[in-house]
Design a protein around this motif. Structure first.
Motif, PDB file in Angstrom:
ATOM      1  N   MET A  74       0.862  -1.180   0.000  1.00 50.36           N
ATOM      2  CA  MET A  74       0.000   0.000   0.000  1.00 50.36           C
ATOM      3  C   MET A  74       0.897   1.228   0.000  1.00 50.36           C
ATOM      4  N   LYS A  75       0.311   2.375  -0.214  1.00 45.77           N
ATOM      5  CA  LYS A  75       1.029   3.629  -0.064  1.00 45.77           C
ATOM      6  C   LYS A  75       0.909   4.089   1.388  1.00 45.77           C
ATOM      7  N   ALA A  76       1.989   4.622   1.910  1.00 38.92           N
ATOM      8  CA  ALA A  76       1.993   5.129   3.278  1.00 38.92           C
ATOM      9  C   ALA A  76       3.032   6.239   3.390  1.00 38.92           C
ATOM     10  N   ILE A  77       2.911   7.010   4.453  1.00 38.75           N
ATOM     11  CA  ILE A  77       3.957   7.971   4.806  1.00 38.75           C
ATOM     12  C   ILE A  77       4.839   7.308   5.851  1.00 38.75           C
ATOM     13  N   ARG A  78       6.099   7.112   5.504  1.00 34.95           N
ATOM     14  CA  ARG A  78       7.021   6.484   6.453  1.00 34.95           C
ATOM     15  C   ARG A  78       8.218   7.404   6.692  1.00 34.95           C
ATOM     16  N   GLN A  79       8.881   7.188   7.825  1.00 30.34           N
ATOM     17  CA  GLN A  79      10.135   7.882   8.096  1.00 30.34           C
ATOM     18  C   GLN A  79      11.157   6.863   8.538  1.00 30.34           C
ATOM     19  N   HIS A  80      12.402   7.108   8.171  1.00 27.60           N
ATOM     20  CA  HIS A  80      13.489   6.178   8.449  1.00 27.60           C
ATOM     21  C   HIS A  80      14.459   6.739   9.477  1.00 27.60           C
ATOM     22  N   ALA A  81      14.140   7.925   9.981  1.00 26.34           N
ATOM     23  CA  ALA A  81      14.941   8.563  11.037  1.00 26.34           C
ATOM     24  C   ALA A  81      14.066   9.633  11.683  1.00 26.34           C
ATOM     25  N   LEU A 141       9.472  12.811   6.334  1.00 21.91           N
ATOM     26  CA  LEU A 141       8.259  12.079   5.960  1.00 21.91           C
ATOM     27  C   LEU A 141       8.308  11.724   4.478  1.00 21.91           C
ATOM     28  N   GLN A 142       8.256  10.418   4.191  1.00 19.83           N
ATOM     29  CA  GLN A 142       8.412   9.921   2.824  1.00 19.83           C
ATOM     30  C   GLN A 142       7.136   9.192   2.382  1.00 19.83           C
ATOM     31  N   TYR A 143       6.636   9.542   1.207  1.00 22.10           N
ATOM     32  CA  TYR A 143       5.480   8.844   0.619  1.00 22.10           C
ATOM     33  C   TYR A 143       6.011   7.686  -0.193  1.00 22.10           C
ATOM     34  N   GLU A 144       5.723   6.441   0.223  1.00 17.93           N
ATOM     35  CA  GLU A 144       6.354   5.294  -0.410  1.00 17.93           C
ATOM     36  C   GLU A 144       5.512   4.032  -0.217  1.00 17.93           C
ATOM     37  N   ASP A 145       5.923   2.958  -0.865  1.00 20.80           N
ATOM     38  CA  ASP A 145       5.250   1.675  -0.696  1.00 20.80           C
ATOM     39  C   ASP A 145       5.598   1.088   0.665  1.00 20.80           C
ATOM     40  N   ALA A 146       4.619   0.411   1.254  1.00 19.92           N
ATOM     41  CA  ALA A 146       4.809  -0.245   2.544  1.00 19.92           C
ATOM     42  C   ALA A 146       3.968  -1.514   2.554  1.00 19.92           C
ATOM     43  N   PRO A 147       4.313  -2.495   3.389  1.00 18.81           N
ATOM     44  CA  PRO A 147       3.485  -3.703   3.484  1.00 18.81           C
ATOM     45  C   PRO A 147       2.106  -3.368   4.056  1.00 18.81           C
ATOM     46  N   GLN A 148       1.079  -3.959   3.471  1.00 17.75           N
ATOM     47  CA  GLN A 148      -0.267  -3.793   4.012  1.00 17.75           C
ATOM     48  C   GLN A 148      -0.361  -4.577   5.319  1.00 17.75           C
ATOM     49  N   GLU A 158      12.813   8.242  30.222  1.00 14.11           N
ATOM     50  CA  GLU A 158      12.286   6.955  30.690  1.00 14.11           C
ATOM     51  C   GLU A 158      10.882   6.678  30.170  1.00 14.11           C
ATOM     52  N   TRP A 159      10.220   7.693  29.623  1.00 16.92           N
ATOM     53  CA  TRP A 159       8.874   7.526  29.077  1.00 16.92           C
ATOM     54  C   TRP A 159       8.881   7.219  27.585  1.00 16.92           C
ATOM     55  N   ARG A 160      10.036   7.322  26.959  1.00 20.30           N
ATOM     56  CA  ARG A 160      10.079   7.154  25.502  1.00 20.30           C
ATOM     57  C   ARG A 160      10.090   5.668  25.159  1.00 20.30           C
ATOM     58  N   PRO A 161       9.062   5.198  24.437  1.00 25.66           N
ATOM     59  CA  PRO A 161       9.022   3.785  24.088  1.00 25.66           C
ATOM     60  C   PRO A 161      10.056   3.475  23.009  1.00 25.66           C
ATOM     61  N   PRO A 162      10.496   2.218  22.918  1.00 27.53           N
ATOM     62  CA  PRO A 162      11.391   1.856  21.811  1.00 27.53           C
ATOM     63  C   PRO A 162      10.662   1.990  20.479  1.00 27.53           C
ATOM     64  N   VAL A 163      11.350   2.531  19.502  1.00 29.56           N
ATOM     65  CA  VAL A 163      10.742   2.785  18.190  1.00 29.56           C
ATOM     66  C   VAL A 163      11.555   2.060  17.123  1.00 29.56           C
ATOM     67  N   GLN A 164      10.844   1.370  16.231  1.00 25.93           N
ATOM     68  CA  GLN A 164      11.512   0.687  15.128  1.00 25.93           C
ATOM     69  C   GLN A 164      11.237   1.431  13.825  1.00 25.93           C
ATOM     70  N   PHE A 165      12.267   1.626  13.037  1.00 27.08           N
ATOM     71  CA  PHE A 165      12.113   2.232  11.711  1.00 27.08           C
ATOM     72  C   PHE A 165      12.010   1.132  10.663  1.00 27.08           C
ATOM     73  N   PRO A 166      11.329   1.382   9.528  1.00 29.07           N
ATOM     74  CA  PRO A 166      10.600   2.618   9.226  1.00 29.07           C
ATOM     75  C   PRO A 166       9.336   2.751  10.077  1.00 29.07           C
ATOM     76  N   LEU A 167       8.991   3.987  10.347  1.00 31.17           N
ATOM     77  CA  LEU A 167       7.914   4.327  11.270  1.00 31.17           C
ATOM     78  C   LEU A 167       6.766   4.971  10.496  1.00 31.17           C
ATOM     79  N   ILE A 168       5.534   4.580  10.820  1.00 28.22           N
ATOM     80  CA  ILE A 168       4.344   5.224  10.260  1.00 28.22           C
ATOM     81  C   ILE A 168       3.626   5.939  11.398  1.00 28.22           C
TER      82      ILE A 168
END
Length: 336
Positions: A6-13, A20-27, A61-71
């Motif tokens: 699908m199309k999504a807005i993702r970020q890699h950093a 913010l990148q408009y690109e293909d992502a897994p549905q 201490e409140w910041r959850p772990p985040v995995q990239f790419p992020l939507i």
């Protein structure tokens, strides 16, 4: 079988709107208890830019772990595309809206498809379109959970005691930041419940806020509200944060101050001396409450103000608009 995309807005950093990148992502693939929604519109909220930037606003201490790419994103309106076998109450083709997995997980709403826990989902009010429905969930649930019903018994991360709404009928209520997302809903809810409402915003929003029901208006660019307002029952500070304590002197003894953004809110000692309550909470996803407020949206008891609309591919421009400030209502992305 090949993976659906699908199309999504993702970020890699982490970073500014430029990440913010408009690109293909897994549905998304459905898990038990979930509904797959074909998204038609996405509402933007401050947590979107906080997360985009790395949650610097939160203590480490409140910041959850985040995995990239992020939507990014939580607020959607769309149509049911698929339901898990154990889901009841929704069917393929139903129009729905939701605040997805907040604050416990990633909503991943800036996309053509979103998987939604059925407990977060509600039928879209028939009387409004997808743009207005997508604009409502987080801001309206925030105002509702502060003013009407918290709707959950999760521990409050911002204070030891649960947040308790106060009766509004016949009371005087001041709403600071009244033209913004939460503020314009707080004005309408307080008025609907029978309060006398004073709205604080810049002068260009006066006609807008009076049209939503504000009984009085203060242009903060001309007048300092806490210098002219006294003996009110409740202040809803939709700005919140470190400056919220300035409103303590506007309250009568026995009154309450609700900072919507509770982090950094101070004034505990002064509040005790003045005999007023300071209380805040964290908005949480709640499909049942969205069904309830949906009836008020459907019959226009509560109206949704739209600041601006951008196509999903222009999410960067939408975030740039948010950074400009002075938002009237909500910013929305549309998904073809």
């Amino acid at each position: 079988m090949s993976e659906k995309t699908m199309k999504a807005i993702r970020q890699h950093a982490f970073g500014g709107p430029e990440v913010l990148q408009y690109e293909d992502a897994p549905q998304p693939t459905l898990q038990s208890g979930e509904v797959l929604v074909r998204v038609h519109a996405v509402g933007l909220n401050p947590p979107d830019w906080y997360l985009r930037d790395g949650l610097k606003i939160l203590p480490p201490e409140w910041r959850p772990p985040v995995q990239f790419p992020l939507i990014l994103g939580t607020d959607i309106s769309g149509r049911v595309a698929e339901i898990a076998p154990d889901v009841q109450g929704f069917a393929v083709g139903d129009e729905v809206y939701s605040m997805v997995r907040f604050p416990t997980g990633m909503g991943e709403a800036y996309a053509e498809y979103v998987s939604v826990p059925v407990s977060d989902l509600a039928h879209k009010p028939a009387g409004i379109d997808h743009i207005h429905a997508a604009a409502a969930p987080m801001s309206l649930l925030t105002a509702w959970q502060f003013l009407i019903d918290e709707g959950h018994d999760a521990p409050n991360p911002l204070q030891p005691a649960p947040h308790a709404p106060v009766p509004l009928e016949g009371k005087t209520v001041l709403v600071n930041g009244a033209a913004g997302g939460v503020g314009h809903f707080a004005v309408q809810i307080a008025k609907w419940k029978g309060a006398h409402v004073t709205a604080v915003a810049s002068g260009r929003h006066e006609a807008f806020l009076r049209d939503l029901g504000a009984d009085a208006f203060i242009d903060y660019t001309q007048v300092t509200p806490e210098d002219v307002v006294h003996d009110v029952d409740l202040v809803v500070d939709a700005i919140g944060g470190p400056t919220t304590a300035r409103f303590l002197r506007t309250l009568r003894r026995g009154g309450a101050l609700f900072p919507i953004f509770g982090l950094g809110a101070s004034g505990g000692e002064e509040a005790e001396q003045r005999g007023v309550t300071v209380s805040t909470t964290q908005v949480r996803s709640n499909g049942a409450q969205l069904e309830e407020v949906g009836r008020l949206l459907d019959n226009a008891t509560i109206r949704v103000a739209i600041d601006s609309v951008f196509p999903l591919a222009d999410a960067r421009k939408a975030h740039e608009r948010a950074a400009e400030g002075h938002i009237r209502g909500k910013i929305v992305l549309t998904v073809d």
